[in-house]
Enzyme design. Structure first.
Site, mmCIF file in Angstrom:
data_model
loop_
_atom_site.group_PDB
_atom_site.id
_atom_site.type_symbol
_atom_site.label_atom_id
_atom_site.label_comp_id
_atom_site.label_asym_id
_atom_site.label_seq_id
_atom_site.Cartn_x
_atom_site.Cartn_y
_atom_site.Cartn_z
ATOM 1 N N LYS A 28 0.825 -1.208 0.000
ATOM 2 C CA LYS A 28 0.000 0.000 0.000
ATOM 3 C C LYS A 28 0.861 1.261 0.000
ATOM 4 C CE LYS A 28 -3.987 1.712 2.621
ATOM 5 N NZ LYS A 28 -4.731 1.518 3.864
ATOM 6 N N GLY A 100 -5.690 7.708 5.025
ATOM 7 C CA GLY A 100 -4.834 8.566 5.846
ATOM 8 C C GLY A 100 -3.512 8.860 5.177
ATOM 9 N N SER A 174 6.886 8.640 12.694
ATOM 10 C CA SER A 174 5.815 8.651 11.693
ATOM 11 C C SER A 174 6.383 8.845 10.301
ATOM 12 C CB SER A 174 4.809 9.770 11.986
ATOM 13 O OG SER A 174 3.938 9.937 10.877
ATOM 14 N N ASP A 327 1.377 -1.341 11.876
ATOM 15 C CA ASP A 327 0.063 -1.790 11.397
ATOM 16 C C ASP A 327 -0.224 -3.242 11.732
ATOM 17 O OD1 ASP A 327 -0.820 0.612 10.275
ATOM 18 O OD2 ASP A 327 0.305 0.255 8.436
ATOM 19 N N ARG A 358 -6.826 2.214 17.604
ATOM 20 C CA ARG A 358 -6.652 0.803 17.278
ATOM 21 C C ARG A 358 -6.279 -0.029 18.510
ATOM 22 N NH1 ARG A 358 -3.411 0.193 11.817
ATOM 23 N NH2 ARG A 358 -5.351 0.532 10.720
#
Length: 450
Positions: A28, A100, A174, A327, A358
């Site tokens: 992705k 996002g 990030s 993730d 999450r």
């Protein structure tokens, strides 16, 4: 969009051993960036293996709205880019749906252009804070002329006549924030420096170099990365073969480990060291994972994985591993339910700002299905039950989060009682082939309302 439509529940039941070969969809992160850099570069970019999920298509639509030509011909995507510095002002708001990554990276890309761009998204994306990306952009001269409270969408950016290069130390681990600043630098004169104390996925740096950007990375003796990028250079179209997404691979991988007697092969998985934390952790837990045919494709490491049913043991997962598997914690938590002893996961603060909170969503789902877990502010510990005795029987609230949905469907394949997720519709955003791929391996998942 279908996310606000009638929920589509799904139920996963205890399955016989899984077998066969799976080829997972394209990564992705690399797919988003392929559309962005191809749409920006001069000349033609050709992409195979692209993830054709909704999120990535939104990024493609945004690039088209700003002047790129994107066509699909057979299995290949052909892009004619605008040339660096030549994006056009979009006539309508850019709708990113649930994406996002696409929205945050595009904010960086267009922010330094002397034009106005409006960003909108679905309910889940509109609830997510964008300030982490907007703060460095503001330092470069970008104005946020309109935004929902807390720097949320819908929001409108107005770029400066000429952006100012900055030196920016990324305050959290990030890749999205780092990438947004690097993309903003492409249309900024001079050299922009990004300082990254904790290394995150480095696809942006690798791909920008491949497209011809003048970018250099130096790591100091403390392990801090300094990324220097020169703005207003020429980017040239490339040929890209997108490798399989390691985050998507996590679902069949964990399923094969926890369903006794399983033996599957997952082909063409991206093995970039910034993305393999889950595999490292599962091998430490005693998972039988063989890395076959390692090779290089387009500057990235790729391999095939053979995975067999395994007796797992609990481990401590250190905080510094979090960026390489951010993730994958939901599906790791599921694996931990079937391991002997306790698995402690640390450094999970980034999970609170994903598609859902999450961390909380995983903990509630585990509790609903009889798992023994403790949720801390930045930690999760799971005490497992080998064989899955007593597990299952609950319904999981997915909160429109694709990874929560897939993780708990995997849980149901090995737990004593079935596991239900309240909605599976959003799985299409990242892994549209999930249901078919799992069924081909022998997984028993009923799409009750599909």
């Amino acid at each position: 969009m279908s996310h606000q439509a009638v929920p589509q529940p799904a139920v996963a039941r205890k399955s016989k051993s899984l077998s066969g070969t799976a080829r997972i969809p394209g990564d992705k992160s690399i797919s988003h960036r392929s559309f962005m850099f191809g749409g920006l570069a001069s000349g033609e970019t050709r992409i195979t293996g692209l993830l054709e999920g909704e999120d990535v298509m939104r990024t493609g639509d945004a690039m088209k709205a700003m002047g790129a030509h994107i066509d699909r011909r057979g299995a290949e995507w052909i892009i004619t880019g605008t040339g660096n510095g030549a994006l056009l002002q979009a006539e309508a708001p850019l709708d990113f749906g649930n994406a996002g990554t696409g929205s945050r990276l595009t904010m960086g890309l267009v922010g330094t252009y002397d034009m106005e761009t409006t960003f909108i998204g679905d309910a889940s994306l509109s609830g997510r804070p964008m300030g982490r990306v907007l703060d460095p952009l503001r330092q470069m001269g970008v104005q946020v002329i309109d935004a929902a409270p807390g720097d949320r969408m819908p929001l409108t950016l107005r770029g400066p006549r000429q952006a100012a290069p900055i030196t920016y130390r990324v305050p959290m681990a990030s890749a999205q924030v780092k990438s947004a600043v690097l993309l903003a630098a492409l249309n900024t004169p001079g050299i922009t420096t990004v300082i990254e104390p904790v290394m995150t996925r480095d696809h942006t740096e690798k791909m920008l170099k491949g497209f011809g950007a003048n970018i250099e990375v130096e790591t100091d003796e403390q392990g801090v990365r300094h990324i220097f990028i020169e703005g207003q250079g020429k980017l040239t179209g490339q040929v890209i073969a997108v490798p399989g997404d390691p985050s998507s691979a996590g679902f069949p991988l964990v399923a094969a480990l926890i369903v006794p007697g399983s033996d599957i092969t997952i082909e063409n998985v991206l093995m970039n060291p910034t993305r393999t934390g889950l595999i490292t952790t599962l091998i430490e837990m005693g998972g039988k994972i063989d890395i076959l045919n390692p090779r290089n494709a387009g500057g990235e490491d790729v391999a095939d994985l053979r995975v067999r049913g395994s007796e797992l043991k609990g481990v401590k997962v250190p905080a510094e591993r979090a960026p390489s598997m951010i993730d994958e914690y939901p599906v790791l938590a599921v694996a931990a339910c079937f391991a002997e002893g306790e698995t402690l996961m640390q450094g999970l603060e980034e999970l609170r700002v994903k598609e859902s909170d999450r961390l909380a969503a995983v903990a509630r789902g585990l509790e609903a299905n009889g798992a023994d877990c403790t949720e801390g502010e930045t930690t999760l510990s799971v005490r497992g039950v080998p064989g899955g005795k007593g597990l299952g029987g609950g319904t999981v609230k997915t909160h429109l989060d694709h990874r929560i949905a897939m993780s708990f469907l995997v849980m149901g394949l090995a737990s004593e009682k079935p596991v239900t997720v309240d909605d599976q519709a959003m799985i299409a955003t990242s892994f549209p082939e999930f249901m078919g791929l799992m069924a081909d391996l022998g997984a028993e998942i009923d799409q009750t309302a599909a």
